[in-house]
Scaffold this active site. Structure first.
Site, PDB file in Angstrom:
ATOM      1  N   ARG A  34       0.841  -1.198   0.000  1.00 50.35           N
ATOM      2  CA  ARG A  34       0.000   0.000   0.000  1.00 50.35           C
ATOM      3  C   ARG A  34       0.875   1.246   0.000  1.00 50.35           C
ATOM      4  O   ARG A  34       1.975   1.251   0.555  1.00 50.35           O
ATOM      5  CB  ARG A  34      -0.889   0.032   1.257  1.00 50.35           C
ATOM      6  CG  ARG A  34      -2.083  -0.891   1.208  1.00 50.35           C
ATOM      7  CD  ARG A  34      -2.938  -0.769   2.457  1.00 50.35           C
ATOM      8  NE  ARG A  34      -2.231  -1.206   3.642  1.00 50.35           N
ATOM      9  CZ  ARG A  34      -1.623  -0.416   4.521  1.00 50.35           C
ATOM     10  NH1 ARG A  34      -1.679   0.907   4.376  1.00 50.35           N
ATOM     11  NH2 ARG A  34      -0.981  -0.904   5.548  1.00 50.35           N
TER      12      ARG A  34
ATOM     13  N   TYR B  14      -1.814  -3.594  -6.644  1.00 52.08           N
ATOM     14  CA  TYR B  14      -1.456  -4.387  -5.471  1.00 52.08           C
ATOM     15  C   TYR B  14      -2.403  -4.263  -4.294  1.00 52.08           C
ATOM     16  O   TYR B  14      -2.762  -3.154  -3.883  1.00 52.08           O
ATOM     17  CB  TYR B  14      -0.050  -4.016  -4.985  1.00 52.08           C
ATOM     18  CG  TYR B  14       0.538  -5.125  -4.140  1.00 52.08           C
ATOM     19  CD1 TYR B  14       1.134  -6.215  -4.761  1.00 52.08           C
ATOM     20  CD2 TYR B  14       0.434  -5.119  -2.763  1.00 52.08           C
ATOM     21  CE1 TYR B  14       1.619  -7.272  -4.003  1.00 52.08           C
ATOM     22  CE2 TYR B  14       0.923  -6.174  -1.999  1.00 52.08           C
ATOM     23  CZ  TYR B  14       1.520  -7.251  -2.628  1.00 52.08           C
ATOM     24  OH  TYR B  14       2.002  -8.290  -1.885  1.00 52.08           O
TER      25      TYR B  14
ATOM     26  N   HIS C 132     -10.018  -2.335  12.018  1.00 53.32           N
ATOM     27  CA  HIS C 132      -8.933  -3.171  11.478  1.00 53.32           C
ATOM     28  C   HIS C 132      -8.653  -4.295  12.484  1.00 53.32           C
ATOM     29  O   HIS C 132      -7.623  -4.300  13.140  1.00 53.32           O
ATOM     30  CB  HIS C 132      -7.695  -2.291  11.265  1.00 53.32           C
ATOM     31  CG  HIS C 132      -6.605  -2.937  10.467  1.00 53.32           C
ATOM     32  ND1 HIS C 132      -5.299  -2.481  10.491  1.00 53.32           N
ATOM     33  CD2 HIS C 132      -6.606  -3.973   9.596  1.00 53.32           C
ATOM     34  CE1 HIS C 132      -4.556  -3.218   9.687  1.00 53.32           C
ATOM     35  NE2 HIS C 132      -5.312  -4.137   9.136  1.00 53.32           N
TER      36      HIS C 132
ATOM     37  N   SER D  14      -0.861  -3.299  10.383  1.00 56.57           N
ATOM     38  CA  SER D  14      -0.512  -4.204   9.290  1.00 56.57           C
ATOM     39  C   SER D  14       0.770  -4.974   9.620  1.00 56.57           C
ATOM     40  O   SER D  14       1.733  -4.395  10.121  1.00 56.57           O
ATOM     41  CB  SER D  14      -0.298  -3.402   8.005  1.00 56.57           C
ATOM     42  OG  SER D  14      -1.471  -2.666   7.734  1.00 56.57           O
ATOM     43  N   ALA D  15       0.741  -6.263   9.309  1.00 57.55           N
ATOM     44  CA  ALA D  15       1.891  -7.145   9.534  1.00 57.55           C
ATOM     45  C   ALA D  15       2.329  -7.185  11.002  1.00 57.55           C
ATOM     46  O   ALA D  15       3.511  -7.237  11.299  1.00 57.55           O
ATOM     47  CB  ALA D  15       3.067  -6.783   8.615  1.00 57.55           C
ATOM     48  N   CYS D  16       1.368  -7.134  11.926  1.00 55.67           N
ATOM     49  CA  CYS D  16       1.672  -7.228  13.355  1.00 55.67           C
ATOM     50  C   CYS D  16       0.959  -8.392  14.028  1.00 55.67           C
ATOM     51  O   CYS D  16       0.810  -8.410  15.245  1.00 55.67           O
ATOM     52  CB  CYS D  16       1.355  -5.909  14.050  1.00 55.67           C
ATOM     53  SG  CYS D  16       2.502  -4.597  13.567  1.00 55.67           S
TER      54      CYS D  16
ATOM     55  N   ASP E  44      -8.808  -9.711   9.530  1.00 56.34           N
ATOM     56  CA  ASP E  44      -8.304  -8.367   9.194  1.00 56.34           C
ATOM     57  C   ASP E  44      -9.297  -7.249   9.485  1.00 56.34           C
ATOM     58  O   ASP E  44      -8.889  -6.163   9.855  1.00 56.34           O
ATOM     59  CB  ASP E  44      -7.921  -8.333   7.709  1.00 56.34           C
ATOM     60  CG  ASP E  44      -7.007  -7.164   7.346  1.00 56.34           C
ATOM     61  OD1 ASP E  44      -5.986  -6.974   8.044  1.00 56.34           O
ATOM     62  OD2 ASP E  44      -7.303  -6.435   6.378  1.00 56.34           O
TER      63      ASP E  44
ATOM     64  N   ARG F 276       3.602  -3.318  17.558  1.00 56.40           N
ATOM     65  CA  ARG F 276       4.904  -3.968  17.461  1.00 56.40           C
ATOM     66  C   ARG F 276       5.894  -3.027  18.135  1.00 56.40           C
ATOM     67  O   ARG F 276       6.276  -2.006  17.578  1.00 56.40           O
ATOM     68  CB  ARG F 276       5.238  -4.165  15.983  1.00 56.40           C
ATOM     69  CG  ARG F 276       6.548  -4.870  15.689  1.00 56.40           C
ATOM     70  CD  ARG F 276       6.767  -4.933  14.181  1.00 56.40           C
ATOM     71  NE  ARG F 276       5.973  -5.963  13.543  1.00 56.40           N
ATOM     72  CZ  ARG F 276       6.384  -7.213  13.317  1.00 56.40           C
ATOM     73  NH1 ARG F 276       7.599  -7.574  13.678  1.00 56.40           N
ATOM     74  NH2 ARG F 276       5.597  -8.081  12.716  1.00 56.40           N
TER      75      ARG F 276
HETATM   76  P1  GTP Z   1      -1.860  -7.585   7.688  1.00 51.32           P
HETATM   77  O1  GTP Z   1      -2.377  -8.655   6.797  1.00 51.32           O
HETATM   78  O2  GTP Z   1      -0.832  -6.721   7.040  1.00 51.32           O
HETATM   79  O3  GTP Z   1      -2.943  -6.765   8.309  1.00 51.32           O
HETATM   80  O4  GTP Z   1      -0.978  -8.319   8.842  1.00 51.32           O
HETATM   81  P2  GTP Z   1      -1.404  -9.142  10.145  1.00 51.32           P
HETATM   82  O5  GTP Z   1      -1.670  -8.206  11.277  1.00 51.32           O
HETATM   83  O6  GTP Z   1      -2.451 -10.125   9.832  1.00 51.32           O
HETATM   84  O7  GTP Z   1      -0.024  -9.896  10.533  1.00 51.32           O
HETATM   85  P3  GTP Z   1       0.383 -11.436  10.372  1.00 51.32           P
HETATM   86  O8  GTP Z   1      -0.377 -12.337  11.291  1.00 51.32           O
HETATM   87  O9  GTP Z   1       0.378 -11.799   8.940  1.00 51.32           O
HETATM   88  O10 GTP Z   1       1.871 -11.376  10.908  1.00 51.32           O
HETATM   89  C1  GTP Z   1       2.848 -10.523  10.344  1.00 51.32           C
HETATM   90  C2  GTP Z   1       4.232 -10.974  10.701  1.00 51.32           C
HETATM   91  O11 GTP Z   1       4.387 -11.002  12.117  1.00 51.32           O
HETATM   92  C3  GTP Z   1       4.542 -12.376  10.194  1.00 51.32           C
HETATM   93  O12 GTP Z   1       5.857 -12.404   9.669  1.00 51.32           O
HETATM   94  C4  GTP Z   1       4.436 -13.224  11.428  1.00 51.32           C
HETATM   95  O13 GTP Z   1       5.262 -14.353  11.364  1.00 51.32           O
HETATM   96  C5  GTP Z   1       4.827 -12.267  12.550  1.00 51.32           C
HETATM   97  N1  GTP Z   1       4.143 -12.599  13.824  1.00 51.32           N
HETATM   98  C6  GTP Z   1       2.821 -12.851  13.988  1.00 51.32           C
HETATM   99  N2  GTP Z   1       2.527 -13.159  15.278  1.00 51.32           N
HETATM  100  C7  GTP Z   1       3.696 -13.103  15.951  1.00 51.32           C
HETATM  101  C8  GTP Z   1       4.067 -13.335  17.324  1.00 51.32           C
HETATM  102  O14 GTP Z   1       3.238 -13.639  18.192  1.00 51.32           O
HETATM  103  N3  GTP Z   1       5.384 -13.150  17.643  1.00 51.32           N
HETATM  104  C9  GTP Z   1       6.311 -12.798  16.705  1.00 51.32           C
HETATM  105  N4  GTP Z   1       7.578 -12.646  17.100  1.00 51.32           N
HETATM  106  N5  GTP Z   1       6.006 -12.598  15.399  1.00 51.32           N
HETATM  107  C10 GTP Z   1       4.726 -12.744  15.028  1.00 51.32           C
HETATM  108  C1  SPV Z   2      -2.667  -4.412   5.553  1.00 50.74           C
HETATM  109  O1  SPV Z   2      -1.744  -3.760   5.062  1.00 50.74           O
HETATM  110  O2  SPV Z   2      -3.164  -4.144   6.686  1.00 50.74           O
HETATM  111  C2  SPV Z   2      -3.199  -5.570   4.817  1.00 50.74           C
HETATM  112  C3  SPV Z   2      -2.739  -5.781   3.452  1.00 50.74           C
HETATM  113  O3  SPV Z   2      -4.045  -6.286   5.335  1.00 50.74           O
HETATM  114  S1  SPV Z   2      -3.535  -4.753   2.315  1.00 50.74           S
HETATM  115  O4  SPV Z   2      -4.671  -5.484   1.765  1.00 50.74           O
HETATM  116  O5  SPV Z   2      -2.567  -4.437   1.269  1.00 50.74           O
HETATM  117  O6  SPV Z   2      -4.024  -3.549   2.976  1.00 50.74           O
HETATM  118 MN    MN Z   3      -4.491  -5.624   7.477  1.00 53.72          MN
END
Ligand code: GTP
Ligand code: SPV
Ligand code: MN
Length: 594
Positions: free
Chosen positions: A77, A205, A234, A256-258, A283, A406
């Site tokens: 994004r 994307y 979210h 995101s990604a947390c 999500d 995070r």
């Molecule tokens: P979006 O789809 O972007 O919204 O991300 P999300 O919040 O769904 O995050 P996701 O569960 O995909 O995790 C993102 C990253 O964090 C990955 O690389 C995971 O392996 C890592 N991760 C998830 N949970 C944990 C945890 O409890 N501990 C650690 N150290 N890493 C974690």
């Molecule tokens: C995020 O970034 O929080 C996602 C991936 O879940 S996206 O669909 O690109 O927003």
């Molecule tokens: Mn997300």
């Protein structure tokens, strides 16, 4: 050139007129209305393979699955190119990019003139939320990308069912998406909440292009939620079934990604025997007050667009199982035998790997084989932990709301708020390190209230007020917690094992709600003592856990300072109640002996 819209496609005159209007502007060679059928999927997939947009994977190793490589300039994004286009700048607030609607429409129309000449315009009708639920909403995305169509097919309830639900109504989100030439100089993701409209240009994307997701289900829906009295968040939604067979639901907002997808489908450690987690959503959550005075949540999506790196059989066995078939992978690495690979898969990288750009990759390489924001798109029905209540029209009742970021420092493993307003304060002040999910620097702490900073479709000061106001409508409010799976020791190692072990923290929350577990009061909230957590079978040195739970005065002083600066941005829209909370907290921290 086809500009006459077949009257038999939809009973909605507003939809027909809008399709005709965009077709006049973009002049596609043909218009295809997507019906969501299996036959259509096969046809579009074959075309995408033919065009090189999808690369078939081994049908033995990954049946029904394909790889897509996006343009290397288009891998996440782009928040700096994302705009809220309200008539009034103040309506967008200090944390959103704003541009005036008329000018923005004019500019976008200029870019889109004849942009689909020689191409096909796909009309993608979709429903967000369970079919037949009074809370569900219809959107229609116009796109020139087959990849987008195939992803929307997984992520939403797409096709004829949506047209049936729309009927002759004009109430649908109008999404215009055109990939153009994927040029960052002509890339904009614009939201017009007052028109229930989104125009996204120049990116193919994720959240930039799948307009159902962040654009509609969060930015536009949060605006609608404010005026209609509900919340678009979210958040993942999970159910936890206890050994006695009772299931309770939790909604959790992490940036995101947390860790949302991971938490939503976690496998509890075997030491906590008899517990099981069910995924409702990973999500996005739409939250409403039920007639019983509780908060109820629906997942508006139909699939997962999840982060690939870090996913492995140990961290997330359910995710590994669900991406084993019928999945579209984007920007992961590919093995010579037609399988996928990414960093953190927990298997040695195979030789002769191709990286996410299709280039030969060697183990000595400094570059990542898979892009850090590489993703899988997979239908929720692939998830072995899918909740049987995912299609319930009224959603599921929420017992706890969890916020989390995070954070390498400061934030303990878990904090409990005193009450709703304190919980809202915790969410409003939360910070998190930036990740690869958005273009830009990674690892910089920024304030990301409720994990909604990039996704709130209106002034965040008003958003905080809306959260506070919800309290009066919720007779039985969920308890609000804050978590951090990412605190590190001096050597940079995570203090908490995370993933499945996070179940222990969830269990403590339920025990708190039911009055079974203890905690200690600190100026910033309640924290479990070591023996308040169920640690059976977990090998974790006591000192390490103590460090993970510690509230440190110097760290929190800096935190409070940062929150003060953030609050300043909002001027008069910042609810006085939160300012008051902030002052009180700063004072008690100041006078505390920690
Ligand atoms: P979006 O789809 O972007 O919204 O991300 P999300 O919040 O769904 O995050 P996701 O569960 O995909 O995790 C993102 C990253 O964090 C990955 O690389 C995971 O392996 C890592 N991760 C998830 N949970 C944990 C945890 O409890 N501990 C650690 N150290 N890493 C974690
Ligand atoms: C995020 O970034 O929080 C996602 C991936 O879940 S996206 O669909 O690109 O927003
Ligand atoms: Mn997300």
């Amino acid at each position: 050139m086809t500009q006459n819209v077949d009257a038999d496609k939809t009973k909605s005159r507003a939809l027909r007129e809008w399709i005709a209007e965009i077709a006049r502007l973009t002049t596609p060679d043909r218009i295809v209305w997507c019906d969501g059928s299996e036959d259509e999927r096969r046809r579009l997939t074959a075309m995408a393979v033919q065009a090189g947009t999808l690369i078939p994977l081994s049908q033995q190793k990954k049946p029904g699955s394909f790889l897509h490589r996006s343009n290397p300039n288009d891998v996440a994004r782009t928040e700096q190119l994302t705009f809220i286009c309200t008539p009034n700048k103040d309506d967008a607030g200090p944390t959103n990019n704003w541009s005036p609607p008329d000018e923005t429409y004019a500019k976008l129309r200029g870019w889109l003139k004849n942009s689909m000449r020689g191409r096909t315009m796909y009309v993608v009708p979709y429903v967000m939320g369970p079919i037949g639920s009074p809370f569900s909403k219809v959107g229609v995305e116009i796109t020139d990308s087959i990849y987008v169509v195939l992803n929307m097919r997984i992520m939403t309830r797409m096709g004829s069912a949506a047209l049936a639900m729309l009927g002759d109504s004009d109430d649908f989100c109008r999404g215009v998406h055109c990939t153009l030439d994927v040029n960052p100089d002509r890339r904009l993701i614009c939201h017009f909440p007052q028109d229930n409209a989104i125009w996204s240009v120049g990116s193919g994307y994720g959240g930039n292009a799948l307009l159902s997701k962040k654009c509609f289900a969060l930015r536009i829906a949060s605006w609608q939620g404010r005026s209609e009295g509900w919340l678009a968040e979210h958040m993942l939604i999970l159910g936890m079934r206890s050994p006695s067979g009772e299931t309770r639901y939790v909604a959790a907002a992490f940036p995101s990604a947390c860790g949302k997808t991971n938490l939503a489908m976690l496998t509890p450690p075997s030491d906590l025997s008899g517990w099981k987690v069910f995924t409702v959503g990973d999500d996005i959550a739409w939250l409403r007050v039920g007639s019983d005075g509780r908060l109820w949540a629906v997942n508006p999506e139909n699939g997962y667009f999840g982060v690939a790196p870090g996913t492995n059989a140990h961290s997330n066995p359910n995710a590994m199982a669900m991406v084993g078939h019928d999945t579209i992978f984007t920007n992961v690495a590919m093995t010579p035998d037609g399988d996928v690979w990414w960093e953190g898969m927990d298997t040695a990288p195979p030789v002769n790997l191709l990286d996410w750009q299709g280039r030969p990759w060697h183990q000595e390489s400094n570059d990542k084989a898979a892009h850090p924001n590489s993703r899988f798109t997979t239908p929720m029905t692939n998830n072995p932990a899918l909740s049987p209540h995912v299609n319930d029209p009224e959603g599921v009742p929420i017992s706890a709301i969890v916020f989390g970021g995070r954070r390498a420092t400061t934030m303990p493993l878990v904090l409990e708020s005193e009450n709703w307003a304190h919980g809202v304060y915790m969410g409003a002040t939360m910070g998190s390190e930036t990740t690869a999910a958005a273009a830009g620097a990674v690892g910089v702490v920024r304030r990301d209230p409720m994990a909604m900073l990039p996704f709130c479709g209106y002034n965040m000061g008003d958003y905080f007020a809306h959260w506070l106001k919800m309290q009066s409508a919720i007779k039985h409010p969920p308890r609000i917690f804050m978590v951090n799976w990412f605190r590190k020791d001096r050597d940079g190692k995570f203090l908490w094992p995370g993933y499945g072990e996070n179940m222990r923290v969830l269990k403590w929350m339920l025990d708190r709600i039911d009055g079974r577990a203890g905690a200690t009061d600190t100026p910033v909230g309640r924290v479990p003592r070591l023996d308040d957590l169920d640690l059976q079978g977990l090998e974790l040195p006591g000192d390490q856990l103590r460090e993970d739970l510690a509230i440190k005065k110097d760290e929190w002083s800096a935190e409070i300072e940062s929150a003060s600066n953030f609050f300043e941005k909002f001027g008069g829209t910042m609810p006085p109640e939160l300012r008051e909370k902030h002052r009180g907290l700063a004072q008690s921290l100041n006078s505390a002996h920690l």
